[in-house]
Design a protein around this motif. Structure first.
Motif, PDB file in Angstrom:
ATOM      1  N   MET A  23      61.494  88.595  -4.055  1.00 45.71           N
ATOM      2  CA  MET A  23      61.579  88.912  -5.525  1.00 45.71           C
ATOM      3  C   MET A  23      61.588  87.932  -6.251  1.00 45.71           C
ATOM      4  O   MET A  23      61.080  87.680  -7.339  1.00 45.71           O
ATOM      5  N   LEU A  24      62.349  86.669  -5.820  1.00 42.23           N
ATOM      6  CA  LEU A  24      62.474  85.345  -6.490  1.00 42.23           C
ATOM      7  C   LEU A  24      61.081  84.641  -6.921  1.00 42.23           C
ATOM      8  O   LEU A  24      60.880  84.165  -7.992  1.00 42.23           O
ATOM      9  N   MET A  25      60.450  84.738  -5.949  1.00 48.01           N
ATOM     10  CA  MET A  25      58.958  84.074  -5.875  1.00 48.01           C
ATOM     11  C   MET A  25      58.010  84.828  -7.065  1.00 48.01           C
ATOM     12  O   MET A  25      57.303  84.244  -7.511  1.00 48.01           O
ATOM     13  N   ALA A  26      58.330  86.104  -7.019  1.00 51.75           N
ATOM     14  CA  ALA A  26      57.357  87.002  -7.550  1.00 51.75           C
ATOM     15  C   ALA A  26      57.927  86.899  -9.202  1.00 51.75           C
ATOM     16  O   ALA A  26      56.788  86.642  -9.861  1.00 51.75           O
ATOM     17  N   LYS A  27      58.920  86.518  -9.546  1.00 49.85           N
ATOM     18  CA  LYS A  27      59.426  86.436 -10.792  1.00 49.85           C
ATOM     19  C   LYS A  27      58.980  85.014 -11.197  1.00 49.85           C
ATOM     20  O   LYS A  27      58.690  84.781 -12.381  1.00 49.85           O
ATOM     21  N   LEU A  28      59.147  83.945 -10.281  1.00 47.80           N
ATOM     22  CA  LEU A  28      58.699  82.648 -10.709  1.00 47.80           C
ATOM     23  C   LEU A  28      57.197  82.587 -10.976  1.00 47.80           C
ATOM     24  O   LEU A  28      56.850  82.238 -11.847  1.00 47.80           O
ATOM     25  N   ILE A  29      56.386  83.337 -10.238  1.00 52.40           N
ATOM     26  CA  ILE A  29      55.141  83.247 -10.669  1.00 52.40           C
ATOM     27  C   ILE A  29      54.740  84.089 -11.845  1.00 52.40           C
ATOM     28  O   ILE A  29      53.974  83.614 -12.676  1.00 52.40           O
ATOM     29  N   GLU A  30      55.351  85.049 -12.044  1.00 51.95           N
ATOM     30  CA  GLU A  30      55.362  85.710 -13.338  1.00 51.95           C
ATOM     31  C   GLU A  30      55.821  84.671 -14.518  1.00 51.95           C
ATOM     32  O   GLU A  30      55.050  85.022 -15.548  1.00 51.95           O
ATOM     33  N   SER A  31      56.685  84.207 -14.434  1.00 50.74           N
ATOM     34  CA  SER A  31      57.317  83.450 -15.426  1.00 50.74           C
ATOM     35  C   SER A  31      56.475  82.193 -15.778  1.00 50.74           C
ATOM     36  O   SER A  31      56.025  81.701 -16.748  1.00 50.74           O
ATOM     37  N   ILE A  32      55.759  81.516 -14.645  1.00 49.79           N
ATOM     38  CA  ILE A  32      54.965  80.475 -14.728  1.00 49.79           C
ATOM     39  C   ILE A  32      53.687  81.036 -15.574  1.00 49.79           C
ATOM     40  O   ILE A  32      52.941  80.336 -16.535  1.00 49.79           O
ATOM     41  N   ALA A  33      53.315  82.131 -15.220  1.00 50.38           N
ATOM     42  CA  ALA A  33      52.074  83.004 -15.879  1.00 50.38           C
ATOM     43  C   ALA A  33      52.340  82.964 -17.234  1.00 50.38           C
ATOM     44  O   ALA A  33      51.378  82.740 -18.119  1.00 50.38           O
ATOM     45  N   ARG A  34      53.175  83.281 -17.829  1.00 52.29           N
ATOM     46  CA  ARG A  34      53.628  83.427 -18.933  1.00 52.29           C
ATOM     47  C   ARG A  34      53.838  82.146 -19.867  1.00 52.29           C
ATOM     48  O   ARG A  34      53.355  82.150 -21.052  1.00 52.29           O
ATOM     49  N   GLN A  35      54.612  81.090 -19.174  1.00 58.42           N
ATOM     50  CA  GLN A  35      54.847  80.008 -20.107  1.00 58.42           C
ATOM     51  C   GLN A  35      54.605  78.885 -18.916  1.00 58.42           C
ATOM     52  O   GLN A  35      55.546  78.311 -18.439  1.00 58.42           O
ATOM     53  N   PRO A  36      53.360  78.389 -18.739  1.00 60.67           N
ATOM     54  CA  PRO A  36      53.040  77.104 -17.862  1.00 60.67           C
ATOM     55  C   PRO A  36      53.669  75.856 -18.363  1.00 60.67           C
ATOM     56  O   PRO A  36      53.948  75.123 -17.310  1.00 60.67           O
ATOM     57  N   GLU A  37      54.048  75.878 -19.479  1.00 54.88           N
ATOM     58  CA  GLU A  37      54.588  74.330 -19.972  1.00 54.88           C
ATOM     59  C   GLU A  37      56.176  74.279 -19.260  1.00 54.88           C
ATOM     60  O   GLU A  37      56.520  73.260 -19.425  1.00 54.88           O
ATOM     61  N   LEU A  38      56.587  75.378 -18.803  1.00 57.95           N
ATOM     62  CA  LEU A  38      58.093  75.361 -18.394  1.00 57.95           C
ATOM     63  C   LEU A  38      58.161  75.390 -16.812  1.00 57.95           C
ATOM     64  O   LEU A  38      59.092  75.581 -16.204  1.00 57.95           O
ATOM     65  N   GLU A  39      56.937  74.797 -16.219  1.00 57.46           N
ATOM     66  CA  GLU A  39      56.654  75.155 -14.813  1.00 57.46           C
ATOM     67  C   GLU A  39      57.779  74.225 -14.018  1.00 57.46           C
ATOM     68  O   GLU A  39      58.528  74.487 -13.127  1.00 57.46           O
TER      69      GLU A  39
END
Length: 70
Positions: A23-39
């Protein structure tokens, strides 16, 4: 009987940690897709969160050793 209890505890904690990490990795990928500058910030938070998720199986391993050696 202690061996069975230790085995069940280890299996439960491994399953819980696996689900939590997934679940943690899924949310990380989702968050990076939304805001790549905060990777960078997201990745740092992910490593901290993953360490906290993995702490429970480590505690269960220690408790299982106590159960087995009683």
């Amino acid at each position: 009987m202690n061996y069975i209890a230790a085995g069940i505890a280890l299996c439960g904690s491994a399953i819980g940690a696996g689900i939590g990490n997934g679940m943690l990795m899924a949310k990380l990928i989702e968050s990076i897709a939304r805001q790549p500058e905060l990777e960078g910030n997201l990745r740092t938070n992910m490593f901290i969160s993953m360490a906290l998720v993995e702490a429970m199986p480590i505690i269960v391993i220690a408790m299982s050793f106590v159960l087995i050696n009683e």
